[in-house]
Scaffold this active site. Sequence first.
Site, PDB file in Angstrom:
ATOM      1  N   GLY A  90     -22.096 -23.783   4.901  1.00  0.00           N
ATOM      2  CA  GLY A  90     -22.699 -25.007   4.046  1.00  0.00           C
ATOM      3  C   GLY A  90     -23.892 -24.923   3.486  1.00  0.00           C
ATOM      4  N   THR A  93     -27.448 -30.864   4.086  1.00  0.00           N
ATOM      5  CA  THR A  93     -27.321 -32.261   4.762  1.00  0.00           C
ATOM      6  C   THR A  93     -28.337 -32.993   5.527  1.00  0.00           C
ATOM      7  OG1 THR A  93     -25.305 -33.417   6.051  1.00  0.00           O
ATOM      8  CG2 THR A  93     -26.488 -31.504   7.022  1.00  0.00           C
ATOM      9  N   ALA A 160     -20.005 -34.731   7.687  1.00  0.00           N
ATOM     10  CA  ALA A 160     -20.283 -33.429   6.882  1.00  0.00           C
ATOM     11  C   ALA A 160     -20.063 -32.540   8.344  1.00  0.00           C
ATOM     12  CB  ALA A 160     -21.759 -33.332   6.507  1.00  0.00           C
ATOM     13  N   GLY A 162     -20.478 -28.062   9.515  1.00  0.00           N
ATOM     14  CA  GLY A 162     -20.794 -26.792   9.027  1.00  0.00           C
ATOM     15  C   GLY A 162     -20.996 -26.041  10.376  1.00  0.00           C
ATOM     16  N   GLY A 173     -21.819 -28.065  14.050  1.00  0.00           N
ATOM     17  CA  GLY A 173     -20.424 -28.995  13.984  1.00  0.00           C
ATOM     18  C   GLY A 173     -20.231 -29.901  12.936  1.00  0.00           C
ATOM     19  N   PHE A 174     -20.384 -31.237  13.733  1.00  0.00           N
ATOM     20  CA  PHE A 174     -20.320 -32.349  12.672  1.00  0.00           C
ATOM     21  C   PHE A 174     -21.188 -33.469  12.782  1.00  0.00           C
ATOM     22  CE2 PHE A 174     -17.624 -33.385  16.388  1.00  0.00           C
ATOM     23  CZ  PHE A 174     -18.126 -34.995  16.604  1.00  0.00           C
ATOM     24  N   CYS A 191     -24.358 -31.567   0.370  1.00  0.00           N
ATOM     25  CA  CYS A 191     -23.590 -30.430   0.609  1.00  0.00           C
ATOM     26  C   CYS A 191     -23.464 -29.654  -0.667  1.00  0.00           C
ATOM     27  CB  CYS A 191     -22.280 -31.044   1.085  1.00  0.00           C
ATOM     28  SG  CYS A 191     -22.211 -31.875   2.654  1.00  0.00           S
TER      29      CYS A 191
END
EC number: 2.3.1.181
Length: 232
Positions: A90, A93, A160, A162, A173-174, A191
Site C-alpha cells: 500500500g 496512510t 484502510a 495494508g 492490518g487495518f 493511499c
Amino acid sequence: MNKDIKLQDLGLKDYKETWDYQETLFKGIVDAKIKNRQENTNFKTNNYFLFVEHPHVYTLGKSGDMSNLLLNEQQLTQKDATFYKINRGGDITYHGPGQIVGYPILDLDNFFTDIHKYLRFLEEVIILTLNDYGIQSGRSDGETGVWLDAGTPFARKICAMGVRASRWVTMHGFALNINADLGYFDNIIPCGIRGKAVTSLHVELGVEKVSMEEVKEKLLKHFSILFEAKFF
C-alpha cells in the site's frame, strides 16, 4: 492447525514500538515454521491479534510515493506527528487517536493459504461491523479497504488496509476510523488516491463519540466467525 488467537489490546502506543513488537511476534512464528521444516516436526504455531491506537503518525508502504505526504519535517513537528517508511503493502496512510488499528499476526497455514482471500475476509469483518451500526459499506474496484458509496462521486474511505506476508505469516492490518480527527488526512493523498474523501464512523452516525470498546467487540465477533477462530 491452531485456530486459537491470543488477543492483546495495547491501548495508546507509539507506532515504532508497536511495529517492533509486531516484528518480534512475526519472527517468532516464522522461526518456528522453519524449525518444524528443518527438523521434520509439527509443533503448533501461534497466532496473535493486536488492537492499538497510535499517536498521530503517517506511514508509507514499500510501494508508496513520498510525494503523497504533503508536509515537511517542520510541519510534521508542528502537528505533533511522526512519519515512517514501513514494510507493508500500500501507499500512505494516517493513524491517530480515535482510530481502531488491528494487527492480525497469523500463521495462515492454520487457516487458509490465500492472501487475496485473507484481505477480502479482513474487509468483510469491517463491512459486517459497520452493518451492525446501520452503515452500508463495501469494496471499491482495484482499491483495498472499505468504502462508503463506492463507485459514486460521494465515495469515501472509512477503513484502510495494508499487510505484509512471508511464509504465510501476516503482519500489519487495518485502520478503522471511529472517532478520528479527519483534518489529519488533509496532509496526505490517502493511499495515493486523489479526489476521494475519508470519513469516520462518528461522522456517518452524526454523533459526538462512538464507543471504541463496543466496536472492538463487534470486530472480534465477526473475525472469529469468518476465520473460524477463538480468541483468548
